[in-house]
Enzyme design. Structure first.
Site, short mmCIF file in Angstrom:
data_model
loop_
_atom_site.label_atom_id
_atom_site.label_comp_id
_atom_site.label_asym_id
_atom_site.label_seq_id
_atom_site.Cartn_x
_atom_site.Cartn_y
_atom_site.Cartn_z
CB CYS A 172 -5.86 -3.69 -31.03
SG CYS A 172 -5.75 -5.24 -31.95
CG HIS A 173 -5.49 -1.44 -27.41
ND1 HIS A 173 -6.77 -1.76 -26.98
CD2 HIS A 173 -4.75 -2.58 -27.28
CE1 HIS A 173 -6.79 -3.03 -26.60
NE2 HIS A 173 -5.59 -3.55 -26.77
CB CYS A 229 -3.65 -8.44 -25.50
SG CYS A 229 -5.19 -7.61 -25.09
CB CYS A 279 3.59 -3.88 8.51
SG CYS A 279 4.93 -4.89 9.18
CG HIS A 280 1.52 -2.25 5.17
ND1 HIS A 280 2.52 -1.31 5.05
CD2 HIS A 280 2.02 -3.41 4.67
CE1 HIS A 280 3.58 -1.87 4.49
NE2 HIS A 280 3.31 -3.15 4.25
NE ARG A 319 7.75 -5.10 -0.51
CZ ARG A 319 8.99 -5.43 -0.19
NH1 ARG A 319 9.99 -4.90 -0.80
NH2 ARG A 319 9.25 -6.29 0.73
CB CYS A 366 5.60 -8.41 2.24
SG CYS A 366 5.87 -6.64 2.04
#
Length: 284
Positions: free
Chosen positions: A103-104, A137, A203-204, A241, A245
């Site tokens: 298809c791609h 898909c 934290c971020h 992740r 966390c």
């Protein structure tokens, strides 16, 4: 409370040994294979006004050897899984006997896909992550079984789709029909979870740049996912992740692929709008 004072308090709550120290991200330029220049720091998008002035890739918070490992595909262990995904891309599967390539075309034709996911898919009437679209898909076009959300085949395929978009800017849409999902993700980002009552932002956003033991807190950008972690020697999905966390706050966590984590992914991805796609990145 100052950034450093808050971090000292939070780290005390985490019962981590040692005293955290400030350690600025490096001033360096990432050029992949001496060819593709990666934007690792840029002006924060408008929707982060009042929170961050600049957004920075996690690559800037890693050590010299780890940064060098990502800069060369021959040294980047994540590229082994990209090669495995190329085989999957070209392999027929399911009742329809089709491959992704049928298809791609070549996987390189998918350049530009990773930067805009998660996105609102009108035909489905919902915001979808790249993993959700891959499984759609597989089921509707190939007649194949869906892959496990964070299974090895799925992570390898998302690494392949990230790799062909490296250098392109993350550009997820947060307006229109995607806005309500984005708002839910934003609420999650600032919500304190678990017995430790910590949010993603603690934290971020509040404490990036601090050293905790041997770890350097980054802004938690996900433009490099899936990432090869030296800690567990495998590719890791963004939702894995997230799960880790939330679990580390001593809370009951959400499942990969859940509506909660799809919303959180949309919001966190939008925080990195303007940074280059890096995946598969290398992290500690």
């Amino acid at each position: 409370m100052t950034k450093k004072a808050w971090a000292l308090s939070a780290i005390g709550a985490l019962v981590l040994a040692g005293t955290p120290a400030l350690a600025d991200p490096v001033d360096a330029t990432l050029i992949l294979n001496e060819d593709i220049e990666i934007t690792t720091r840029t002006t924060a998008p408008d929707h982060l006004s009042g929170a961050l002035d600049e957004v920075m890739s996690g690559w800037l918070f890693r050590g010299v050897e780890t940064r060098a490992m990502q800069a060369d595909d021959f040294d980047n262990p994540g590229m082994i899984f990209v090669e495995k995904a190329e085989d999957l891309w070209n392999a027929a599967d399911g009742a329809e006997g089709k491959s992704c390539a049928d298809c791609h075309g070549d996987s390189s034709e998918m350049s530009g896909v990773r930067p805009v996911y998660p996105k609102y898919v009108e035909a489905a009437g919902e915001v979808r992550s790249l993993e959700m679209q891959i499984n759609d898909c597989r089921e509707t076009r190939m007649g194949a079984e869906p892959w496990k959300y964070t299974g090895s085949d799925m992570i390898d395929m998302t690494a392949l789709l990230a790799s062909v978009s490296r250098g392109l800017p993350v550009n997820v849409a947060i307006d229109g029909p995607a806005q309500s999902t984005w708002e839910k993700g934003k609420e999650m980002y600032y919500t304190r979870y678990g017995q430790l009552e910590l949010s993603c932002a603690n934290c971020h956003e509040d404490s990036y740049g601090l050293m905790i033991r041997a770890d350097h807190l980054s802004q938690g950008q996900i433009n490099g996912f899936p990432v090869y972690r030296l800690k567990n020697t495998k590719l890791n999905a963004a939702h894995s992740r997230f799960k880790g966390c939330v679990r580390d706050t001593r809370a009951e966590t959400f499942a990969p692929g859940s509506p909660e984590f799809v919303a959180l992914e949309l919001y966190v991805a939008s925080r990195g709008n303007g940074l280059s796609v890096e995946g598969p990145a290398v992290r500690n």
